[in-house]
Write an enzyme that holds these catalytic residues in place. Structure first.
Site, PDB file in Angstrom:
ATOM      1  N   LYS A  14       0.849  -1.199   0.000  1.00 38.77           N
ATOM      2  CA  LYS A  14       0.000   0.000   0.000  1.00 38.77           C
ATOM      3  C   LYS A  14       0.873   1.235   0.000  1.00 38.77           C
ATOM      4  O   LYS A  14       2.040   1.221   0.439  1.00 38.77           O
ATOM      5  CB  LYS A  14      -0.941   0.003   1.208  1.00 38.77           C
ATOM      6  CG  LYS A  14      -0.255   0.059   2.577  1.00 38.77           C
ATOM      7  CD  LYS A  14       0.160   1.435   3.056  1.00 38.77           C
ATOM      8  CE  LYS A  14       0.778   1.430   4.438  1.00 38.77           C
ATOM      9  NZ  LYS A  14       1.384   2.725   4.823  1.00 38.77           N
ATOM     10  N   ALA A 100       9.465  -0.201   5.346  1.00 36.39           N
ATOM     11  CA  ALA A 100       9.423   0.707   4.215  1.00 36.39           C
ATOM     12  C   ALA A 100       8.173   1.572   4.173  1.00 36.39           C
ATOM     13  O   ALA A 100       8.039   2.424   3.300  1.00 36.39           O
ATOM     14  CB  ALA A 100       9.539  -0.082   2.907  1.00 36.39           C
ATOM     15  N   GLY A 101       7.213   1.339   5.090  1.00 36.04           N
ATOM     16  CA  GLY A 101       5.970   2.094   5.045  1.00 36.04           C
ATOM     17  C   GLY A 101       5.015   1.599   3.979  1.00 36.04           C
ATOM     18  O   GLY A 101       4.096   2.321   3.578  1.00 36.04           O
ATOM     19  N   LEU A 102       5.192   0.344   3.535  1.00 33.23           N
ATOM     20  CA  LEU A 102       4.361  -0.239   2.482  1.00 33.23           C
ATOM     21  C   LEU A 102       3.367  -1.270   3.023  1.00 33.23           C
ATOM     22  O   LEU A 102       2.611  -1.858   2.249  1.00 33.23           O
ATOM     23  CB  LEU A 102       5.245  -0.881   1.404  1.00 33.23           C
ATOM     24  CG  LEU A 102       6.196   0.076   0.681  1.00 33.23           C
ATOM     25  CD1 LEU A 102       7.132  -0.703  -0.243  1.00 33.23           C
ATOM     26  CD2 LEU A 102       5.416   1.128  -0.119  1.00 33.23           C
ATOM     27  N   GLY A 103       3.388  -1.505   4.328  1.00 27.35           N
ATOM     28  CA  GLY A 103       2.403  -2.389   4.943  1.00 27.35           C
ATOM     29  C   GLY A 103       2.576  -3.858   4.662  1.00 27.35           C
ATOM     30  O   GLY A 103       1.617  -4.625   4.795  1.00 27.35           O
ATOM     31  N   GLY A 104       3.780  -4.293   4.300  1.00 25.43           N
ATOM     32  CA  GLY A 104       3.974  -5.670   3.865  1.00 25.43           C
ATOM     33  C   GLY A 104       3.624  -6.721   4.902  1.00 25.43           C
ATOM     34  O   GLY A 104       2.956  -7.712   4.587  1.00 25.43           O
ATOM     35  N   GLY A 105       4.060  -6.535   6.151  1.00 24.34           N
ATOM     36  CA  GLY A 105       3.773  -7.517   7.181  1.00 24.34           C
ATOM     37  C   GLY A 105       2.288  -7.632   7.463  1.00 24.34           C
ATOM     38  O   GLY A 105       1.745  -8.737   7.600  1.00 24.34           O
ATOM     39  N   SER A 106       1.604  -6.495   7.561  1.00 24.69           N
ATOM     40  CA  SER A 106       0.162  -6.502   7.803  1.00 24.69           C
ATOM     41  C   SER A 106      -0.583  -7.117   6.630  1.00 24.69           C
ATOM     42  O   SER A 106      -1.545  -7.872   6.818  1.00 24.69           O
ATOM     43  CB  SER A 106      -0.327  -5.071   8.038  1.00 24.69           C
ATOM     44  OG  SER A 106       0.227  -4.528   9.216  1.00 24.69           O
ATOM     45  N   ASP A 139      -2.345  -1.451  10.765  1.00 22.09           N
ATOM     46  CA  ASP A 139      -2.519  -1.441   9.310  1.00 22.09           C
ATOM     47  C   ASP A 139      -3.357  -2.604   8.791  1.00 22.09           C
ATOM     48  O   ASP A 139      -3.803  -2.585   7.643  1.00 22.09           O
ATOM     49  CB  ASP A 139      -1.155  -1.512   8.607  1.00 22.09           C
ATOM     50  CG  ASP A 139      -0.530  -0.145   8.397  1.00 22.09           C
ATOM     51  OD1 ASP A 139      -1.218   0.852   8.656  1.00 22.09           O
ATOM     52  OD2 ASP A 139       0.629  -0.092   7.967  1.00 22.09           O
TER      53      ASP A 139
END
Length: 315
Positions: A14, A100-106, A139
């Site tokens: 995201k 990175a602020g891309l929400g990958g883990g969530s 997130d």
């Protein structure tokens, strides 16, 4: 002998197109107002139901192992809540960088829950899954909403927005190789505001909220009006991490209409008017900084489906 139930799903990255951050509250948290877009850039998961254990294997970007991983936490939480004893193997191909602020883990946790919901035959709704997993991260709820969504509160209030972004929007996401901790970013923002005596204009009134949303949906149908996009973390994170500032300059030099930080960083994204320009810009960044990550991506217009896939026989 039977065939194990197996499902595949993509966990999308995201980006925050608008991110307003309120002052620190008495409970230590911050309220946010954000318009978030999910992208075609994402991780891939394959979930196979069998046995009684939860197993996670991964390739690509290194991830925490075992119960330190949000995928495992989400699976165990869902299993307990549903009262089932079934197990599963989750195979993760990890592409979204961490920190990175891309929400990958969530996004991975949400995608795993959606696939396990099918693999275990639970039939839970997306809102029910989102509510169950909310304690795992602020997130997570947004990845159960539409690809374009409004996020408020501390991230728990999510509202799907109509009219997905037009296909004319083309993104290039750049990860400049540095990790930006979310907690540290909030502390930096609080200190930056104190030192400059800049109070956050928050909370927004209902009228201010609706004006921002309406203006975004109306004006940003055309890429040239993307100047209204904004992120309160941007001046702080670019000042703290020179690589983030350099990534933004590379995207601007490549012809981006607008460049913006995503979340609390460290990834930045640029907007381009054609797929060809976006691919060329991503390639230019990779040539200039081969140690970074750079990807051309499209805005998702519908949620990624959970697809059944063939699986090995069990006996």
């Amino acid at each position: 002998m039977g065939r194990r139930a197996a499902f595949a799903v993509t966990a999308p990255a995201k980006v925050n197109l608008i991110l307003r951050v309120g002052p620190k509250q008495a409970d230590g948290y911050h309220s946010v107002f954000s318009i978030v877009q999910q992208l075609s850039l994402g991780d891939r998961l394959r979930v196979t139901a069998h046995g009684r254990a939860i197993r996670l294997t991964s390739r690509g970007v290194a991830v925490p192992a075992g119960r330190a991983n949000l995928i495992v936490q989400a699976a165990e939480r869902l299993r307990r809540a549903a009262g089932v004893s079934a197990g599963a193997t989750v195979e993760l191909i990890k592409k979204i960088p961490i920190g990175a602020g891309l929400g990958g883990g969530s996004s991975d946790a949400a995608a795993a829950a959606l696939a396990l919901n099918r693999a275990w035959g639970l039939g839970w709704s997306r809102p029910r899954l989102a509510a169950l997993l909310a304690p795992l991260g602020s997130d997570i709820a947004l990845f159960f909403a539409s690809p374009l969504a409004l996020v408020e509160g501390t991230g728990e209030r999510v509202r799907s927005l109509p009219h997905p972004l037009p296909a004319a929007w083309h993104f290039v996401v750049v990860y400049p190789g540095v990790v930006s901790s979310t907690g540290a970013a909030y502390r930096l923002l609080d200190r930056w505001r104190r030192e400059r005596r800049r109070a956050a204009r928050f909370p927004l009134t209902p009228r201010e909220r609706e004006i921002i949303i309406h203006r975004f949906l109306r004006e940003n149908r055309r890429l040239g009006r993307a100047a209204r996009l904004a992120n309160d973390f941007e001046p702080v994170i670019t000042a703290t991490f020179p690589a983030v500032r350099d990534a933004g300059r590379l995207l601007a030099d490549a012809g981006a209409v607008r460049v913006l930080l995503s979340g609390s960083g460290s990834a930045v994204f640029g907007l381009f008017s054609s797929a060809r320009q976006a691919r060329g810009a991503a390639a230019a960044v990779r040539r200039a900084r081969p140690q970074w990550g750079a990807w051309a991506a499209r805005p998702l217009r519908r949620a990624a489906p959970v697809r059944p896939v063939s699986a090995a026989r069990s006996g």
